[in-house]
Each structure stands twice: as C-alpha cells, then as structure tokens.
Design a protein around this motif. Sequence first.
Motif, PDB file in Angstrom:
ATOM      1  N   LEU A  23      -4.933   1.945   9.236  1.00  0.00           N
ATOM      2  CA  LEU A  23      -5.155   0.692   8.515  1.00  0.00           C
ATOM      3  C   LEU A  23      -4.531  -0.472   9.274  1.00  0.00           C
ATOM      4  O   LEU A  23      -5.137  -1.544   9.414  1.00  0.00           O
ATOM      5  CB  LEU A  23      -4.571   0.789   7.108  1.00  0.00           C
ATOM      6  CG  LEU A  23      -4.636  -0.476   6.257  1.00  0.00           C
ATOM      7  CD1 LEU A  23      -6.074  -0.937   6.065  1.00  0.00           C
ATOM      8  CD2 LEU A  23      -3.964  -0.239   4.901  1.00  0.00           C
ATOM      9  N   LEU A  45       3.058  -1.371   4.309  1.00  0.00           N
ATOM     10  CA  LEU A  45       2.246  -0.162   4.362  1.00  0.00           C
ATOM     11  C   LEU A  45       3.082   1.098   4.460  1.00  0.00           C
ATOM     12  O   LEU A  45       4.002   1.187   5.279  1.00  0.00           O
ATOM     13  CB  LEU A  45       1.312  -0.196   5.590  1.00  0.00           C
ATOM     14  CG  LEU A  45       0.454  -1.428   5.841  1.00  0.00           C
ATOM     15  CD1 LEU A  45      -0.354  -1.227   7.119  1.00  0.00           C
ATOM     16  CD2 LEU A  45      -0.463  -1.705   4.662  1.00  0.00           C
ATOM     17  N   GLY A  48      -1.914   4.910   6.961  1.00  0.00           N
ATOM     18  CA  GLY A  48      -1.418   3.553   7.166  1.00  0.00           C
ATOM     19  C   GLY A  48      -1.460   3.113   8.615  1.00  0.00           C
ATOM     20  O   GLY A  48      -1.646   1.930   8.913  1.00  0.00           O
ATOM     21  N   ASP A  87      -4.325   3.617  -1.743  1.00  0.00           N
ATOM     22  CA  ASP A  87      -5.035   4.281  -0.657  1.00  0.00           C
ATOM     23  C   ASP A  87      -5.564   3.237   0.316  1.00  0.00           C
ATOM     24  O   ASP A  87      -5.666   2.051  -0.004  1.00  0.00           O
ATOM     25  CB  ASP A  87      -6.176   5.144  -1.190  1.00  0.00           C
ATOM     26  CG  ASP A  87      -7.205   4.319  -1.938  1.00  0.00           C
ATOM     27  OD1 ASP A  87      -8.105   3.754  -1.280  1.00  0.00           O
ATOM     28  OD2 ASP A  87      -7.119   4.224  -3.182  1.00  0.00           O
ATOM     29  N   THR A  88      -5.910   3.687   1.501  1.00  0.00           N
ATOM     30  CA  THR A  88      -6.326   2.758   2.551  1.00  0.00           C
ATOM     31  C   THR A  88      -7.672   2.107   2.255  1.00  0.00           C
ATOM     32  O   THR A  88      -7.907   0.958   2.626  1.00  0.00           O
ATOM     33  CB  THR A  88      -6.413   3.483   3.899  1.00  0.00           C
ATOM     34  OG1 THR A  88      -7.318   4.590   3.792  1.00  0.00           O
ATOM     35  CG2 THR A  88      -5.043   3.992   4.335  1.00  0.00           C
ATOM     36  N   VAL A 113       0.864  -1.182   0.000  1.00  0.00           N
ATOM     37  CA  VAL A 113       0.000   0.000   0.000  1.00  0.00           C
ATOM     38  C   VAL A 113       0.898   1.228   0.000  1.00  0.00           C
ATOM     39  O   VAL A 113       1.516   1.559   1.018  1.00  0.00           O
ATOM     40  CB  VAL A 113      -0.944   0.009   1.215  1.00  0.00           C
ATOM     41  CG1 VAL A 113      -2.010   1.094   1.031  1.00  0.00           C
ATOM     42  CG2 VAL A 113      -1.606  -1.356   1.400  1.00  0.00           C
TER      43      VAL A 113
END
Length: 225
Positions: A64, A50, A61, A32-33, A6
Amino acid sequence: MRILVVEDDARMADVVRRALGESGYAVDVRADTRSALESFEIETYDLLILDLLLPGTPGGGMALCARVRAAGSEVPILMLTALDAPGSRVEGLDAGADDYLTKPFHLQELLARVRALLRRAPHADRPLLQVADLTLDAATRTARRGGRVIVLTAREFAVLQYLMRAPGTVVSASELIDHAWDGNYEGYSNVVQTYIRYLRRKLNVGGAPDLIRTHRGMGYSVQAP
C-alpha cells in the motif's frame, strides 16, 4: 488535520484513534488495504499511519505504501508494526515510509512522531500562524491574543487552525467538519456554529474586536478587523 489509520487489530486501532482524536486530529480508520486505498483516492489526508500485516491485497501495508508513492503522493507515512527486525525497517523505508515505529509503543512517542511528520510535510502549516494580535503556535499547540494565553480544547484548536491557514478565505461548515472531525461524524448539523461561538467567547474577552466573520450561507473566515 486529517489522518488515515490502517490497522486490522480493532483494539489497537481504537487506541490510536482515541489518542489522535483527543489531540484534535480528524481520524479515519480502515482495517484492510483495499478499503484504505479507496479512502485515500477519495479523501485528502495529511498523514497515513499503516500497519504492515494487513489483509486486502498481497503485500499488505508495504505494498500500500509503495502504491501511494507510485501515484506521486508526498503525504507523510508512518509505519506502525510489530515487525522490528532491521530488514523490515529498511524495507519499509525503501517502500516510501517516512518513519517507522514498532509495537508496543508509548502514545506520547506516537503523538510526537505525528507532530514531527506533519511539520516536515511538503504542504505543512507555518509553525506560527498570526492574524492581527492573535497567534497560534502549531508546534506547542498554544494560542495567544495580545499576549494573553487562550486555553483551547483540541477541537477548538483544530477549527481555529484551519481557519487561520488562509486569513480572509471563506471556509464552509462542511469543509471544517471534513478537516476537524472524522468521516464517521454523524452529530448535529450546527456543530461548527457551536464551536465558532465557543471560540468567539474565548477570543473576544475584554471587548477585543471579533476576528471571526460569518458569511451567511457560505461559511466563516478569520481576518483582521
């Protein structure tokens, strides 16, 4: 093994994707998350990488990572970010990350950290896989048969490793594609058949018994003759 990266910097994401892909990992990239979370809920990943400063949802991140852990997942998480302050490291590790690597970084260090995290994962493969006289060393990424070193490409290694995880278990072609190629794969449909042929050519030198079995309409397995 399949990895979710990510990263919203397209250039950085491409560098990481290429490095991991050349090492035999299947890689999905999200910027994107929100899309990353959707992918995580649909697919099974062996590792998450991430960035911290991500668009999509508040907290980027870090949020997330915390959400993945709150869902009960033990998937290894590596944070890859330009935020190098001690406080950011502590916050990232407290959010549930297993490792923290700051940018800029050397690709060899990234790959070494990936290998280390995969070895420590709750459902990690045994370091040494063996079927009959064929051994596969996940730590050194080498294969031997009857003492003879077998030189495999990264993709060949990934296919053979997945088959050897559970000797005798039939694995479908689509499952092999899911774990040895990334989610954007749109190549020819018989790619697995082609790689099985490559592996047989390398493994069966000198009339050695074929350890890879084809189950018509079902898939492939690795088992002792």
